[in-house]
Design a protein around this motif. Structure first.
Motif, short mmCIF file in Angstrom:
data_model
loop_
_atom_site.label_atom_id
_atom_site.label_comp_id
_atom_site.label_asym_id
_atom_site.label_seq_id
_atom_site.Cartn_x
_atom_site.Cartn_y
_atom_site.Cartn_z
N GLN A 20 0.85 -1.18 0.00
CA GLN A 20 0.00 0.00 0.00
C GLN A 20 0.89 1.23 0.00
O GLN A 20 1.73 1.40 0.89
CB GLN A 20 -0.89 0.04 1.24
N ALA A 21 0.70 2.09 -0.97
CA ALA A 21 1.49 3.31 -1.05
C ALA A 21 0.99 4.31 -0.02
O ALA A 21 -0.21 4.54 0.10
CB ALA A 21 1.39 3.89 -2.45
N ARG A 22 1.91 4.89 0.73
CA ARG A 22 1.52 5.85 1.78
C ARG A 22 0.83 7.07 1.20
O ARG A 22 -0.13 7.58 1.76
CB ARG A 22 2.75 6.25 2.58
N GLY A 23 1.33 7.56 0.08
CA GLY A 23 0.73 8.74 -0.53
C GLY A 23 -0.70 8.49 -0.97
O GLY A 23 -1.59 9.33 -0.78
N MET A 24 -0.93 7.33 -1.56
CA MET A 24 -2.30 7.00 -2.00
C MET A 24 -3.23 6.84 -0.80
O MET A 24 -4.39 7.23 -0.85
CB MET A 24 -2.28 5.74 -2.84
N PHE A 25 -2.70 6.27 0.29
CA PHE A 25 -3.50 6.11 1.50
C PHE A 25 -3.89 7.48 2.06
O PHE A 25 -5.05 7.72 2.40
CB PHE A 25 -2.73 5.31 2.55
#
Length: 184
Positions: A20-25
């Motif tokens: 899971q990408a932190r930015g997308m989260f």
């Protein structure tokens, strides 16, 4: 001695990682919070105006600031809470290792998987892995709560949030189809 379920003939370096990408989260948390916060502010303003409150220009500026700053701040705090606990999935010749956000990781050998399916759309897509039996899965060491499970009508399944994972749910489904052609 290797357990018979994990014995593998073939290369051991074909692990594929989905993270899971932190930015997308953060961005997803931001727009979900903003979508919930703005109607609450509008309802509050409507109730206050029905009670006789008349906002002037300075109150409207404060309202706009609150509608912009509160979701960003709450999303940032949420991101800090789950910073090192975002969901992930590793697929290798030994099986599948996975963890939902803020949950303990689980290892499941390929021979222990009865079915795999994707549910939901976009950032809310979930991977549902149904093992042949609960005994096939092994909890791996790690922080977090117990793995996410779903029990319906005697069926037991693990649920992993994969909508924000990179490279993406479609690539993940193709990888699982490659490993389990008859179960996806």
């Amino acid at each position: 001695m290797t357990d018979h379920l994990d014995q593998v003939l073939g290369p051991t370096d074909d692990t594929i990682r989905f993270l899971q990408a932190r930015g997308m989260f953060y961005v997803t948390a931001l727009w979900v919070l903003a979508a919930a916060w703005l109607p609450l502010l509008l309802i509050t303003l409507g109730v206050r105006m029905a009670a006789g409150y008349r906002p002037d220009a300075s109150h409207i500026v404060i309202f706009v600031e609150a509608s912009l700053i509160v979701p960003a701040a709450v999303a940032a705090v949420l991101m800090l809470v789950v910073w090192r606990r975002l969901g992930w999935l590793h697929s290798s010749v030994h099986g599948i290792d996975f963890a939902a956000t803020s949950r303990q990781p689980v290892h499941l050998p390929w021979s222990g998987i009865a079915a795999v399916a994707l549910h939901g759309r976009g950032p809310f897509t979930e991977l549902v892995i149904t093992p042949i039996s609960e005994n096939y899965a092994t909890r791996l060491p790690g922080k977090g709560g117990p793995p996410r499970v779903r029990r319906r009508g005697g069926e037991f399944a693990y649920v992993i949030d994969v909508g924000l994972m990179s490279p993406g749910p479609d690539v993940m489904l193709a990888e699982l189809h490659r490993r389990l052609p008859s179960k996806v």
